[in-house]
Motif scaffolding. Structure first.
Motif, short mmCIF file in Angstrom:
data_model
loop_
_atom_site.label_atom_id
_atom_site.label_comp_id
_atom_site.label_asym_id
_atom_site.label_seq_id
_atom_site.Cartn_x
_atom_site.Cartn_y
_atom_site.Cartn_z
N LEU A 18 -14.88 -1.36 -7.70
CA LEU A 18 -13.87 -2.27 -7.16
C LEU A 18 -14.30 -2.82 -5.80
CD1 LEU A 18 -10.74 -0.10 -8.02
CD2 LEU A 18 -11.43 -2.21 -9.18
N THR A 19 -13.71 -3.96 -5.43
CA THR A 19 -13.98 -4.56 -4.13
C THR A 19 -12.69 -4.62 -3.33
OG1 THR A 19 -15.75 -5.93 -5.06
CG2 THR A 19 -14.81 -6.61 -2.94
N LEU A 20 -12.70 -4.06 -2.15
CA LEU A 20 -11.52 -4.04 -1.30
C LEU A 20 -11.35 -5.40 -0.63
CD1 LEU A 20 -9.33 -2.01 -0.19
CD2 LEU A 20 -10.77 -1.86 1.85
N PRO A 21 -10.21 -6.09 -0.85
CA PRO A 21 -9.98 -7.35 -0.15
C PRO A 21 -9.96 -7.12 1.36
CG PRO A 21 -8.45 -7.09 -1.98
CD PRO A 21 -9.14 -5.77 -1.81
N GLU A 22 -10.61 -7.98 2.10
CA GLU A 22 -10.73 -7.80 3.54
C GLU A 22 -9.93 -8.86 4.29
OE1 GLU A 22 -12.00 -5.34 5.06
OE2 GLU A 22 -13.13 -4.35 3.47
N GLY A 23 -9.49 -8.51 5.50
CA GLY A 23 -8.80 -9.46 6.37
C GLY A 23 -7.36 -9.68 5.97
N GLY A 24 -6.67 -10.50 6.75
CA GLY A 24 -5.29 -10.83 6.44
C GLY A 24 -4.31 -9.79 6.94
N CYS A 25 -3.04 -10.09 6.75
CA CYS A 25 -1.99 -9.24 7.32
C CYS A 25 -1.80 -7.93 6.56
CB CYS A 25 -0.66 -10.01 7.37
SG CYS A 25 -0.02 -10.51 5.76
N LEU A 26 -2.41 -7.80 5.38
CA LEU A 26 -2.24 -6.57 4.60
C LEU A 26 -3.43 -5.63 4.72
CD1 LEU A 26 -0.77 -8.07 1.29
CD2 LEU A 26 0.45 -7.37 3.36
N ALA A 27 -4.39 -5.97 5.56
CA ALA A 27 -5.62 -5.19 5.65
C ALA A 27 -5.36 -3.74 6.04
CB ALA A 27 -6.58 -5.84 6.64
N ALA A 28 -4.50 -3.52 7.03
CA ALA A 28 -4.23 -2.15 7.47
C ALA A 28 -3.60 -1.33 6.36
CB ALA A 28 -3.33 -2.17 8.70
N ALA A 29 -2.66 -1.93 5.62
CA ALA A 29 -2.01 -1.23 4.52
C ALA A 29 -3.02 -0.89 3.42
CB ALA A 29 -0.87 -2.07 3.95
N ARG A 30 -3.93 -1.79 3.15
CA ARG A 30 -4.94 -1.55 2.12
C ARG A 30 -5.86 -0.39 2.52
NH1 ARG A 30 -5.19 -5.20 -1.90
NH2 ARG A 30 -4.35 -7.30 -1.62
N HIS A 31 -6.30 -0.38 3.75
CA HIS A 31 -7.19 0.70 4.19
C HIS A 31 -6.48 2.04 4.19
CE1 HIS A 31 -10.91 -1.40 5.26
NE2 HIS A 31 -10.16 -2.42 5.63
N ALA A 32 -5.18 2.04 4.56
CA ALA A 32 -4.41 3.29 4.51
C ALA A 32 -4.28 3.78 3.07
CB ALA A 32 -3.03 3.07 5.13
N ALA A 33 -4.07 2.85 2.14
CA ALA A 33 -3.96 3.23 0.72
C ALA A 33 -5.28 3.77 0.20
CB ALA A 33 -3.50 2.03 -0.10
N LEU A 34 -6.38 3.14 0.60
CA LEU A 34 -7.70 3.61 0.18
C LEU A 34 -7.93 5.04 0.68
CD1 LEU A 34 -10.50 3.25 -1.04
CD2 LEU A 34 -11.21 2.13 1.09
N SER A 35 -7.51 5.30 1.90
CA SER A 35 -7.65 6.66 2.45
C SER A 35 -6.84 7.66 1.63
CB SER A 35 -7.20 6.68 3.91
OG SER A 35 -7.30 7.98 4.44
N ARG A 36 -5.66 7.24 1.16
CA ARG A 36 -4.85 8.15 0.33
C ARG A 36 -5.56 8.45 -0.99
NH1 ARG A 36 -0.74 4.86 2.45
NH2 ARG A 36 -0.49 3.56 0.60
N VAL A 37 -6.15 7.44 -1.59
CA VAL A 37 -6.87 7.65 -2.84
C VAL A 37 -8.02 8.61 -2.64
CG1 VAL A 37 -8.23 6.56 -4.66
CG2 VAL A 37 -6.26 5.37 -3.72
N GLN A 38 -8.78 8.41 -1.59
CA GLN A 38 -9.94 9.26 -1.33
C GLN A 38 -9.52 10.69 -1.05
OE1 GLN A 38 -11.46 6.82 1.85
NE2 GLN A 38 -13.03 5.89 0.54
N THR A 39 -8.39 10.87 -0.43
CA THR A 39 -7.90 12.22 -0.12
C THR A 39 -7.36 12.92 -1.37
OG1 THR A 39 -7.34 11.58 2.14
CG2 THR A 39 -6.29 13.56 1.27
N MET A 40 -6.58 12.18 -2.18
CA MET A 40 -5.95 12.77 -3.37
C MET A 40 -6.91 12.88 -4.54
SD MET A 40 -2.17 10.95 -3.43
CE MET A 40 -2.79 9.27 -3.25
N GLY A 41 -7.79 11.87 -4.66
CA GLY A 41 -8.60 11.77 -5.86
C GLY A 41 -7.78 11.20 -7.00
#
Length: 426
Positions: A18-41
């Motif tokens: 997958l490719t993480l969309p970059e920039g824009g007003c939702l960037a922080a929320a996306r990175h936080a969600a990615l961190s949750r996925v990596q932590t939970m698996g």
């Protein structure tokens, strides 16, 4: 705590595709969600809330292909006056969609909202999903928040004159769609949203709904048509004081469908009804997983789920009502039932109540059984052919779930679709 090696490997392989969309007003929320996925698996069969459903094909990097269903019944809701918003394999189709302007509501494409520096959706995107990760982890929802490429952002400010119809079309046998919808309903506002269509070979959808005090939202979904599709959907809703949220989902066809709903009643006198009816045949696995939290006074929730299964189909229901301390006068009702039309099908249920208040009325029940032979004999003795009698009894069994739909015309359309499914199986 480090993830088990198998889960770590599977998660890394999926994320790499997958490719993480970059920039824009939702960037922080996306990175936080990615961190949750990596932590939970990503989920595995050993996870408690996945023990009845194999998540393998939902998390693997390669997309299992699904043939496009070209024949059969027409799409749902075609006879309704509604505003159409069309997605093809997870991408907004402006030409097939109606003009998105309508009184009492604002509809924007997620991909357009993301380009802005400031937007109200920034305060909601990924927020309810993150809240819904406790006490049960839902990594596929976090994956969605991180990587969703399209969707709609809806702001209901009044009472639109017609429903909004989100239409999902499947055109590519190897499509892998990730859609995220954000809906805010203002105080006193009211709207109806219809959803229908198979969407993609593999579909991951997340919908975050925030209903303000005295607001009301009605959601009716029809998942069907394509026989080989796989889907994981997540619905997160937060209800304010005296607000109403009602949802009904019809599922027919599909190899694997997992519908999760996480509802928080945070304002006094709020009402939440979650219902579903599914009819499955053969290589069909359908899972409803629901978690409703009462965190305010005098709130009402209903969970009504009915499944009709045959030729080896499998149905799953996992439903929980959590009543927090201080949530007095709670009225929580939960029922899950299956009708097994042969000895090869199965229904797996896990109903739960967790109550920390002492002035409540909560109940749950789960049953599974075959066609009532006495009722069948009664109908046949009055000249009703056996196949028609079984259909009548099947529709009567599903009626309690369908009755949760407030709009009578929409309910009639759902019944017509069920009748069509039954007729094709004779």
């Amino acid at each position: 705590m480090a993830l088990p090696e198998a889960k770590q490997t599977a998660t890394e392989a999926r994320l790499a595709a997958l490719t993480l969309p970059e920039g824009g007003c939702l960037a922080a929320a996306r990175h936080a969600a990615l961190s949750r996925v990596q932590t939970m698996g990503l989920p595995g069969r050993r996870d408690e809330y996945w023990k009845y459903t194999r998540p393998d094909t939902l998390v693997q990097a390669d997309v299992p292909e699904a043939a496009v269903f070209e024949t059969g019944e027409p799409p749902m809701f075609n006879d309704f006056d509604r505003l159409k918003v069309v997605f093809v394999d997870g991408v907004f189709d402006a030409e097939a969609s109606d003009d998105l302007s309508l009184e009492g509501i604002t509809i924007e494409r997620l991909a357009d909202v993301e380009k802005k520096d400031i937007h109200w959706a920034k305060d909601l995107y990924g927020v309810l999903e993150a809240r819904g990760q406790t006490p049960v982890q839902r990594p596929l929802a976090a994956l969605n928040s991180a990587f969703a490429t399209d969707g709609v952002v809806i702001h209901v400010t009044g009472k639109p004159s017609k429903p909004i119809n989100l239409i999902y079309r499947h055109a590519d046998t190897g499509s892998d769609a990730i859609l995220h919808h954000v809906i805010r309903v203002d105080a006193g506002a009211e709207a109806t949203i219809l959803e229908n269509g198979p969407a993609a070979a593999r579909f991951n959808k997340c919908m975050e709904i925030d209903v303000a005090d005295t607001g009301s939202l009605h959601l009716v979904r029809a998942q069907g048509r394509d026989h080989e599709r796989r889907a994981a959907t997540h619905l997160f809703a937060r209800l304010g004081k005296e607000s109403v949220f009602k949802s009904f989902t019809l599922t027919v066809n599909g190899v694997l469908t997992r519908n999760e709903a996480v509802i928080e009643l945070t304002g006094d006198d709020a009402v939440a009804h979650i219902a579903g009816a599914c009819v499955g045949d053969g290589d069909f696995h359908h899972d409803d997983t629901v978690f409703i939290t009462h965190d305010a006074l005098n709130c009402e929730s209903r969970q009504v789920f009915k499944k009709v299964l045959r030729n080896g189909a499998t149905g799953v229901f996992q439903g929980k009502i959590l009543v927090k301390e201080g949530a007095q006068k709670t009225d929580g009702y939960q029922i899950s039932q299956s009708l097994l039309l042969d000895d090869d099908s199965q229904f797996l249920a896990k109903p739960e109540l967790e109550i920390y208040a002492d002035d409540v009325a909560c109940s749950h029940g789960s049953t599974s059984g075959a066609i009532d032979e006495e009722g069948l004999f009664y109908l046949r003795s009055r000249g009703v052919p056996k196949a028609e009698a079984i259909d009548l009894m099947t529709l009567a069994f599903l009626a309690e779930a369908v009755e949760e739909i407030e709009d009578g015309d929409v309910a009639d359309a759902i019944i017509a679709r069920l009748q069509g499914w039954l007729a094709r199986r004779h």
